[in-house]
Scaffold this motif. Structure first.
Motif, mmCIF file in Angstrom:
data_model
loop_
_atom_site.group_PDB
_atom_site.id
_atom_site.type_symbol
_atom_site.label_atom_id
_atom_site.label_comp_id
_atom_site.label_asym_id
_atom_site.label_seq_id
_atom_site.Cartn_x
_atom_site.Cartn_y
_atom_site.Cartn_z
ATOM 1 N N GLU A 105 56.533 42.206 16.016
ATOM 2 C CA GLU A 105 55.238 41.972 15.370
ATOM 3 C C GLU A 105 55.394 41.525 13.913
ATOM 4 N N GLN A 168 46.520 38.691 10.570
ATOM 5 C CA GLN A 168 45.494 39.518 11.201
ATOM 6 C C GLN A 168 46.008 40.177 12.478
ATOM 7 N N TYR A 169 46.759 39.412 13.266
ATOM 8 C CA TYR A 169 47.198 39.936 14.563
ATOM 9 C C TYR A 169 48.688 40.297 14.601
ATOM 10 N N ARG A 170 49.381 40.064 13.503
ATOM 11 C CA ARG A 170 50.835 40.309 13.467
ATOM 12 C C ARG A 170 51.539 39.632 14.639
ATOM 13 N N ASP A 219 42.286 48.320 16.911
ATOM 14 C CA ASP A 219 42.471 46.866 17.023
ATOM 15 C C ASP A 219 43.842 46.502 17.604
ATOM 16 N N VAL A 221 46.636 46.538 16.392
ATOM 17 C CA VAL A 221 47.573 45.917 15.453
ATOM 18 C C VAL A 221 48.057 46.982 14.468
ATOM 19 N N LYS A 263 46.412 42.754 22.364
ATOM 20 C CA LYS A 263 45.863 42.532 21.024
ATOM 21 C C LYS A 263 45.401 41.087 20.861
ATOM 22 N N ILE A 264 45.967 40.185 21.665
ATOM 23 C CA ILE A 264 45.496 38.796 21.662
ATOM 24 C C ILE A 264 44.436 38.605 22.757
ATOM 25 N N ASN A 267 40.975 39.589 22.190
ATOM 26 C CA ASN A 267 40.331 38.949 21.041
ATOM 27 C C ASN A 267 40.214 37.439 21.194
ATOM 28 N N ILE A 271 39.505 34.556 18.304
ATOM 29 C CA ILE A 271 40.578 33.637 17.891
ATOM 30 C C ILE A 271 40.230 32.189 18.254
#
Lengths: 385, 299, 193
Positions: A105, A168-170, A219, A221, A263-264, A267, A271
């Motif tokens: 990450e 934001q999302y690492r 979230d 993250v 996490k992706i 979202n 995104i």
């Protein structure tokens, strides 16, 4: 040329996409770049090698792309904002480290100025044939974000967005330029410092002893910490628990890899980034990204003159793919037309989402040039016949 | 039944006790090197927060995970470029690469020679057990001629690297080699390497009794330590061309190179100060270039 | 949409790309237009034939390539031979009169303007400014980009320290073009409708 204190050259410039990308990286706060020369991306690192000393950044030309793609990750753990820049053959060498960045990450940006492949292919000519590699190139299950600019101005604007998303999302963010965009020169407006939005890195507020590098909140993250801050953390590319320690079993694998993907995936709507034109009453929608979108605009203008109800959906973020949106759109239209400078890549995603509810027409090009507007025009007209 | 009072491990504060037991086999020399390293760190490094350890993949690659420091277990062969990026982005950090011979010299060989060439400000500790142990005892670029490994069942046909010579010829400013038997000398060498600006290199010859020693009929870990004791020839300052290692032949040990040459960071700093706006660079330098406090080893 | 497609051709080292940069930058930075510059890139672009393509428009440029040049400016015979057939029959051909001989049977509607740019550059004792003389000439004989904008663009585009020389070269080209339009030059202005 030395910039102001931030090194941001606010004002109007006449720049090609490669140079604009370099300026955008500086504006995004990027202060570490490791790279290796490769056509057609070299101008990006050349400009940064020249500009960085005046902006407080560090550029190092490494011994190969493998070294470049991991030197940037060392730099991120030292607190830098970092990216590397390459093209097909070099990106192929970097893939293991895209996986490392996803697994550990690390917020960082990989710029790919796409050229014709496979192998050495067409060093000086364009392609969009690395789109699936960007999504699936490294081994294992993971998600990345990939953005595709279609002008030098977007090379500037979107590389900033790429850095912001990576923070934001690492996640590693892939910036998918191509030879045409990289070498095309247009007006690029660099806004004043205070109009450039930067997503800062989210550092932990926990004291040493309490911080765990992979404990994530709602979230999904985790907060970041950098080397030297006293946390004495451990980072590994092995499957790891929240403390960062290797734990090699199915439970830990599921917990970690599902979070990295979720996490992706959870979202996608946040995104996703695309431009719509004339979709409301469209019978046929052309889905494009990058330079192909500009060729398509010409084709659509001509088709509309003939009375064809054709819409244009230009994807700026290609990965994650806006599945739900395409699924809904498929139900309202007769056909998608998907021109790409490859032999059918993103069109596979479109087909998957359309799932037979409308036609999907792939307009393929083996690379080395862009489509002729006429080819896309003909496909549009054919699609509504 | 008599009770022995519990004795605290003197380097415990540097180890992640919660991760014990470690994965290394009985008789393996890697633990010995870690003990020496921990002692060298206690002796010579005053600011542990800024001491960073980077490993690659393999048995020695696991060292990073057992040290209570900010530590990175990276990809196979790439610890050196990771460390180079880390150090360039924050020159305050003291960055140590700790990995095995296969990781550093085979897959990572290109990075090794280039880091030495540019005199990158890192310390590299190479634990050389002459084979790939994590994957079951395959041969590598340090395996002596005629030695046996799973991928060379009839004996090695290739000449191995002489690591001190390789390091020196590429530009390392500090080069030493010791065996796992030489704990005091090894500790001192690690301390000296940590105190050096630029690319410092310590090779430690260790037994891998489970694989290399067993296949090549070199005895147990203990036998091998005895052999190291009897067959090491200490030649400080010797020409590194004389440091080749052959199967069942004497091993040349010692400190071979200890010279001063501007490091990568010093070269960059000097260049930028000479060509750019001096004031801006000096301001940046003041903020970024403070090295962490180091103490020379006592005695 | 008022769009002009411009192609500049010559030999590597003649400053063809810089001419394109100056015209493009002049249009979109110092004039109120859109411009896109593309160039043949790679080893094949060095030494021999070399070209720059500039699209200039009042609106956002979609397709970035020149398909049928409205204006062709050539500094070498090879570029002339190669690119003239691509031209719009009502386009404008600008050429270095000492280096380029026009091919026979050009469309009558094609406007042609010649300038002895090499001689002018030699008079300035810097043969390398031949491309800037051509840009000045371009400013005079076409109306795509305002001459004042091109002047500023020359200043902003040439290497620092050479601005004065290059501005003189630009003015010489511009003046020659204005004389040509007024019919005062010995070089022929075949037609301007």
């Amino acid at each position: 040329m030395l910039g102001d204190n931030d090194g941001i050259l606010s004002g109007a410039h006449f720049l090609d996409g490669d140079h604009a990308c370099a300026e955008g990286a500086i504006a995004a706060g990027c202060n570490f770049v490791a790279g290796y020369p490769i056509t057609p991306s070299t101008e990006v690192v050349e400009r940064l090698a020249w500009r960085f000393p005046g902006t407080g950044g560090t550029f190092i030309q490494m011994e190969d792309e493998i070294a470049s793609s991991i030197a940037i990750q060392g730099a991120v753990w030292a607190g830098a904002k970092a990216m590397t820049v390459s093209s097909g053959p070099g990106i192929s060498l970097m893939l293991e480290h895209i996986g490392l960045a996803a697994m550990t990450e690390v917020p960082c940006v990989f710029v790919n100025v796409q050229r014709g492949g496979p192998s050495t292919g067409l060093p000086t000519l364009p392609a969009q044939a690395d789109m699936m590699q960007a999504r699936w190139g490294s081994h294992g299950d993971y998600e990345v974000i990939a953005l595709v600019p279609n002008s030098p101005q977007e090379c500037f604007d979107l590389i900033i967005h790429a850095f912001n998303l990576s923070e934001q999302y690492r996640v590693p963010v892939l910036f998918m330029m191509d030879e045409v965009i990289g070498h095309m020169t247009e007006k690029v407006v660099v806004p004043p410092r205070d109009q450039i939005k930067i997503t800062p890195r989210r550092y932990t507020k926990l004291p040493p002893g309490e911080y765990e590098p992979y404990r994530a909140g709602d979230d999904l993250v985790p907060d970041f910490a950098k080397a030297g801050d006293g946390h004495r953390f451990h980072i590994t590319g092995l499957t790891h628990n929240e403390k960062g320690y290797p734990v090699m079993n199915a439970e830990c694998q599921e917990q970690l890899v599902c979070r990295l993907v979720d996490k992706i995936r959870t979202n996608v709507e946040q995104i996703s980034f695309f431009h719509e034109d004339g979709l409301e009453d469209a019978d046929v929608v052309v889905i494009t990204y990058g330079i192909s979108s500009r060729v398509t605009m010409r084709a659509i203008r001509e088709a509309r003159k003939k009375g064809v109800k054709v819409g244009h959906l230009r994807l700026v973020v290609v990965w994650p793919f806006p599945e739900e949106y395409i699924r809904r759109l498929a139900k309202q239209i007769e056909a998608f037309v998907v021109p790409e400078i490859n032999l059918g890549q993103v069109v596979l995603e479109v087909e998957r989402c359309a799932a037979g509810t409308c036609d999907v027409i792939s307009i393929q090009h083996a690379g080395g040039a862009v489509h002729k507007p006429r080819t896309i025009y003909d496909a549009i007209v054919e699609a509504v016949r | 039944m008599s009770m022995t009072p519990a004795v605290e491990n003197p380097v415990e504060q540097l180890l992640r006790s919660e991760r014990m037991p470690h994965i290394w086999c009985p008789g393996c020399g890697i633990g010995t090197t870690v003990n020496c390293f921990a002692r060298a760190v206690e002796e010579c490094v005053s600011d542990l927060d800024n001491l960073i350890i980077v490993s690659g993949i393999g048995c020695t690659g696991r060292v990073a995970g057992y040290l209570e420091l900010d530590s990175f277990h990276t990809t196979h062969g790439r610890a050196i470029p990771f460390a180079t990026g880390l150090k360039l982005a924050n020159p305050k950090l003291k960055v140590v690469v700790y990995s095995g011979d296969g990781d550093l010299i085979a897959i990572g060989g290109n990075h090794f020679i280039h880091a030495a060439r540019r005199n990158a400000d890192i310390t590299v500790i190479c634990v050389n057990n002459f084979n790939y142990a994590m994957t079951g005892g395959q041969i590598g670029p340090t395996t002596p001629l005629d030695a046996v490994g799973t991928t060379s069942p009839y004996g090695v046909c290739e000449r191995p690297f002489n690591l001190p010579f390789l390091a020196e010829s590429c530009g390392a400013v500090y080069v030493a080699r010791w065996t796992a038997y030489h704990v005091r000398q090894m500790t001192r060498a690690m301390c000296e390497a940590l105190n050096k600006r630029g690319f410092s290199f310590v090779e430690v010859i260790t037994p891998c009794p489970t694989l290399y020693e067993r296949r090549n009929r070199l005895g147990s870990g203990l036998d091998r330590m005895q052999w190291f004791k009897e067959n090491s020839v200490i030649k400080n300052g010797v020409d590194t061309r004389e440091c080749d290692i052959a199967l069942r032949q004497k091993i040349v040990c010692g400190k071979f190179v200890d010279v001063d040459r501007p490091s990568l960071l010093e070269m960059v700093e000097a260049k930028m100060a000479s060509v750019l706006h001096r004031r801006r660079w000096e301001r940046m330098s003041r903020e970024q270039q403070k090295p962490i406090a180091m103490r020379p080893m006592k005695g | 949409m008022n769009t002009t497609e411009i192609k500049i051709g010559g030999l590597g080292g003649q400053g063809v790309i810089l001419s394109g940069m100056i015209i493009g930058r002049g249009a979109c930075i110092f004039d109120d237009k859109y411009a896109t510059l593309t160039q043949a890139f790679g080893p094949e672009a060095r030494g021999s034939a070399c070209s720059a393509q500039v699209v200039i428009s009042d609106e956002l440029i979609e397709y970035p390539y020149v398909e049928q040049p409205d204006i062709l400016m050539v500094l070498s015979q090879e570029a002339c031979t190669r690119f003239v057939p691509e031209m719009s029959p009502t386009g404008t051909l600008i050429y270095e009169g000492q280096l380029v001989k026009l091919p026979p049977s050009l469309p009558e509607t094609l406007k042609r303007f010649a300038i002895p740019a090499t001689r002018i550059a030699e008079e300035l004792r810097r043969r390398m400014v031949v491309n800037i003389v051509m840009v000045g000439f371009f400013a005079a004989v076409t109306e795509v980009v305002d001459a004042a904008a091109l002047r500023k663009s020359v200043e902003a585009s040439v290497p620092p320290g050479t601005e004065e020389l290059n501005l003189i070269a630009f003015e010489r080209g511009l003046a020659y073009g204005q004389e040509a339009l007024a019919g005062k030059t010995s070089e022929s202005v075949v037609s301007r409708k």
